[in-house]
Design a protein around this motif. Structure first.
Motif, PDB file in Angstrom:
ATOM      1  N   ALA A   1       0.859  -1.193   0.000  1.00  0.00           N
ATOM      2  CA  ALA A   1       0.000   0.000   0.000  1.00  0.00           C
ATOM      3  C   ALA A   1       0.889   1.233   0.000  1.00  0.00           C
ATOM      4  N   VAL A   2       0.607   2.166  -0.891  1.00  0.00           N
ATOM      5  CA  VAL A   2       1.326   3.441  -0.932  1.00  0.00           C
ATOM      6  C   VAL A   2       0.316   4.537  -0.611  1.00  0.00           C
ATOM      7  N   LEU A   3       0.544   5.250   0.482  1.00  0.00           N
ATOM      8  CA  LEU A   3      -0.398   6.274   0.938  1.00  0.00           C
ATOM      9  C   LEU A   3       0.128   7.652   0.555  1.00  0.00           C
ATOM     10  N   GLY A   4      -0.469   8.236  -0.464  1.00  0.00           N
ATOM     11  CA  GLY A   4      -0.039   9.532  -0.969  1.00  0.00           C
ATOM     12  C   GLY A   4       0.244   9.441  -2.458  1.00  0.00           C
TER      13      GLY A   4
ATOM     14  N   PRO B   1      -8.744   4.731   2.456  1.00  0.00           N
ATOM     15  CA  PRO B   1      -7.522   4.199   3.069  1.00  0.00           C
ATOM     16  C   PRO B   1      -7.692   2.787   3.633  1.00  0.00           C
ATOM     17  N   VAL B   2      -8.899   2.450   4.093  1.00  0.00           N
ATOM     18  CA  VAL B   2      -9.137   1.093   4.611  1.00  0.00           C
ATOM     19  C   VAL B   2      -8.946   0.064   3.501  1.00  0.00           C
ATOM     20  N   GLU B   3      -9.483   0.368   2.334  1.00  0.00           N
ATOM     21  CA  GLU B   3      -9.322  -0.519   1.179  1.00  0.00           C
ATOM     22  C   GLU B   3      -7.860  -0.630   0.777  1.00  0.00           C
ATOM     23  N   ALA B   4      -7.150   0.485   0.779  1.00  0.00           N
ATOM     24  CA  ALA B   4      -5.741   0.471   0.385  1.00  0.00           C
ATOM     25  C   ALA B   4      -4.898  -0.375   1.337  1.00  0.00           C
ATOM     26  N   LEU B   5      -5.204  -0.318   2.624  1.00  0.00           N
ATOM     27  CA  LEU B   5      -4.389  -0.985   3.636  1.00  0.00           C
ATOM     28  C   LEU B   5      -4.737  -2.449   3.835  1.00  0.00           C
TER      29      LEU B   5
ATOM     30  N   MET C   1       7.570  -0.207  -7.570  1.00  0.00           N
ATOM     31  CA  MET C   1       7.278  -1.480  -6.902  1.00  0.00           C
ATOM     32  C   MET C   1       6.354  -2.359  -7.755  1.00  0.00           C
ATOM     33  N   ALA C   2       5.460  -1.735  -8.504  1.00  0.00           N
ATOM     34  CA  ALA C   2       4.629  -2.504  -9.431  1.00  0.00           C
ATOM     35  C   ALA C   2       5.483  -3.091 -10.546  1.00  0.00           C
ATOM     36  N   ASP C   3       6.424  -2.310 -11.067  1.00  0.00           N
ATOM     37  CA  ASP C   3       7.329  -2.810 -12.101  1.00  0.00           C
ATOM     38  C   ASP C   3       8.233  -3.918 -11.566  1.00  0.00           C
ATOM     39  N   ALA C   4       8.442  -3.936 -10.248  1.00  0.00           N
ATOM     40  CA  ALA C   4       9.224  -5.008  -9.624  1.00  0.00           C
ATOM     41  C   ALA C   4       8.385  -6.258  -9.379  1.00  0.00           C
ATOM     42  N   GLY C   5       7.126  -6.239  -9.819  1.00  0.00           N
ATOM     43  CA  GLY C   5       6.285  -7.423  -9.758  1.00  0.00           C
ATOM     44  C   GLY C   5       5.346  -7.492  -8.576  1.00  0.00           C
ATOM     45  N   ARG C   6       5.221  -6.419  -7.812  1.00  0.00           N
ATOM     46  CA  ARG C   6       4.338  -6.423  -6.656  1.00  0.00           C
ATOM     47  C   ARG C   6       2.952  -5.889  -7.037  1.00  0.00           C
ATOM     48  N   ASP C   7       1.948  -6.338  -6.297  1.00  0.00           N
ATOM     49  CA  ASP C   7       0.608  -5.765  -6.425  1.00  0.00           C
ATOM     50  C   ASP C   7       0.543  -4.540  -5.532  1.00  0.00           C
ATOM     51  N   VAL C   8       0.299  -3.392  -6.113  1.00  0.00           N
ATOM     52  CA  VAL C   8       0.387  -2.127  -5.395  1.00  0.00           C
ATOM     53  C   VAL C   8      -0.948  -1.402  -5.461  1.00  0.00           C
ATOM     54  N   VAL C   9      -1.393  -0.919  -4.293  1.00  0.00           N
ATOM     55  CA  VAL C   9      -2.587  -0.082  -4.214  1.00  0.00           C
ATOM     56  C   VAL C   9      -2.150   1.302  -3.739  1.00  0.00           C
ATOM     57  N   LEU C  10      -2.480   2.301  -4.508  1.00  0.00           N
ATOM     58  CA  LEU C  10      -2.105   3.686  -4.222  1.00  0.00           C
ATOM     59  C   LEU C  10      -3.309   4.427  -3.658  1.00  0.00           C
ATOM     60  N   TRP C  11      -3.148   4.966  -2.441  1.00  0.00           N
ATOM     61  CA  TRP C  11      -4.223   5.779  -1.870  1.00  0.00           C
ATOM     62  C   TRP C  11      -4.068   7.225  -2.316  1.00  0.00           C
ATOM     63  N   ALA C  12      -5.149   7.750  -2.889  1.00  0.00           N
ATOM     64  CA  ALA C  12      -5.182   9.150  -3.306  1.00  0.00           C
ATOM     65  C   ALA C  12      -6.253   9.870  -2.503  1.00  0.00           C
ATOM     66  N   ARG C  13      -5.935  11.055  -2.045  1.00  0.00           N
ATOM     67  CA  ARG C  13      -6.903  11.821  -1.252  1.00  0.00           C
ATOM     68  C   ARG C  13      -8.136  12.179  -2.080  1.00  0.00           C
ATOM     69  N   ARG C  14      -7.935  12.472  -3.359  1.00  0.00           N
ATOM     70  CA  ARG C  14      -9.039  12.889  -4.225  1.00  0.00           C
ATOM     71  C   ARG C  14      -9.530  11.713  -5.071  1.00  0.00           C
ATOM     72  N   PRO C  15     -10.832  11.429  -5.067  1.00  0.00           N
ATOM     73  CA  PRO C  15     -11.365  10.288  -5.823  1.00  0.00           C
ATOM     74  C   PRO C  15     -11.064  10.366  -7.315  1.00  0.00           C
ATOM     75  N   GLU C  16     -11.016  11.564  -7.883  1.00  0.00           N
ATOM     76  CA  GLU C  16     -10.771  11.676  -9.317  1.00  0.00           C
ATOM     77  C   GLU C  16      -9.356  11.241  -9.688  1.00  0.00           C
ATOM     78  N   VAL C  17      -8.398  11.446  -8.776  1.00  0.00           N
ATOM     79  CA  VAL C  17      -7.038  10.977  -9.027  1.00  0.00           C
ATOM     80  C   VAL C  17      -7.000   9.451  -8.982  1.00  0.00           C
ATOM     81  N   ALA C  18      -7.660   8.877  -7.970  1.00  0.00           N
ATOM     82  CA  ALA C  18      -7.725   7.413  -7.860  1.00  0.00           C
ATOM     83  C   ALA C  18      -8.377   6.805  -9.098  1.00  0.00           C
TER      84      ALA C  18
END
Length: 333
Positions: free
Chosen positions: A7-10, A67-71, A22-39
């Motif tokens: 999880a990447v917060l920010g 953030p709960v979903e991201a974490l 980290m995604a390019d390194a083969g990991r599953d990554v979830v990015l938390w964005a404060r604004r829904p439109e960015v997400a």
């Protein structure tokens, strides 16, 4: 695979870029964005148009504004919010037990004078060896465009650092490990202040001799503070010290360098902030906390001192330069 879900917060430029790494390194990554439109843009269009326009993000990098979903299920949590807002944000998040916490923030907290790893450990209620930091010559847009660079991942727990190293290694991003968290964090925090001074010098019209002088003497005062706090002096000769300092002080992509240039050209702090769409460079705030930390430990940091006075006491950058060059002569060491 160790650290399979991250999880990447920010979702600023560096947070998004490190998530891409980290995604390019083969990991599953979830990015938390404060604004829904960015997400939404990251997940649907595979792009962060606000911070990394034109850069395609990997399919295994998704985003959410929850953030709960991201974490949920994260084995490592990367904290990619500004240093002075890290404590407030951390208090709102429920971090997974046992996860490795990774700070990307580069600063010293105002008031407490704590390093970012200390803030993380305190607020999250975890041992210090569960917290890692990333520092080095890491200008986000260059990395996002997959231009080669290296970095340092520092953690008191060497095995955690190695796990993060493997989770961050790509064909364009080479991480090294270190156990000197203090040195890596201070190198990352102080370089923003020195970059402001280099920008001011460039804004005034000074050339490469001045820039080289500020970088070198800035490294010297950073190392003095680091050693007073227990850092390994060799850390400052590496990527988290000299490497990060050179990149941040020299590049037009550096927010601290370009902010300093505006001040050197005669703009006020408010005018420089307005010109950067309301964003303040990290060094503007960190110069005060780093200065206070130096005073607490009896460390002489003349460049940091004058940067603080320019940013917060109205000192003219030209007068600051005259003060530095007119200091009492002394041996280099």
């Amino acid at each position: 695979m160790a650290l399979a879900r991250i999880a990447v917060l920010g979702a600023g430029s560096w947070g998004t870029t490190y998530a891409k790494v980290m995604a390019d390194a083969g990991r599953d990554v979830v990015l938390w964005a404060r604004r829904p439109e960015v997400a939404e843009a990251v997940t649907r269009q595979h792009e962060n148009p606000d911070y990394l326009p034109g850069v395609r993000l990997p399919d295994n990098l998704t985003s959410t504004s929850d953030p709960v979903e991201a974490l949920d299920g994260a084995e490592a949590v990367v904290l990619a919010v500004p240093s002075q807002s890290l404590r407030v944000n951390l208090s709102r998040w429920r971090l997974p037990a046992g996860a490795t916490l990774v700070s990307l923030a580069k600063g010293v907290e105002l008031g407490t004078l704590k390093r970012m790893s200390e803030v993380v450990a305190e607020v999250a209620g975890v041992p210090s060896n569960h917290v890692a930091v990333v520092s080095g010559p890491n200008l986000a847009m260059e990395i996002a465009r997959e231009q080669p660079t290296a970095t340092v991942i520092a953690c008191e727990d060497h095995d955690r650092a190695v796990d993060l190293q493997h989770a961050s290694t790509t064909g364009y991003f080479r991480p090294y490990t270190n156990t000197d968290v203090i040195g890596c964090e201070l190198g990352g925090a102080c370089k923003n202040v020195i970059a402001l001074s280099c920008g001011m010098a460039a804004g005034i019209g000074f050339g490469d001799n001045t820039l080289a002088t500020l970088i070198t003497r800035g490294l010297a005062e950073t190392a003095r503070l680091g050693m007073a706090l227990g850092a390994d002096p060799m850390t400052f000769a590496g990527l988290a010290g000299l490497g990060d300092l050179v990149a941040t002080c020299s590049s037009p992509l550096s927010r601290n360098r370009t902010f300093g240039e505006r001040l050197g050209r005669g703009q006020s702090l408010a005018e420089a902030q307005q010109a950067t769409h309301g964003q303040v460079a990290e060094g503007v705030k960190s110069c005060s906390s780093i200065r206070a930390l130096a005073v607490r430990h009896g460390v002489d940091m003349p460049i940091t001192e004058v940067v603080h006075r320019v940013c917060h006491d109205g000192l003219d950058p030209r007068e600051a330069g005259a003060e530095l060059i007119g200091r009492k002569v002394r041996p280099e060491r």
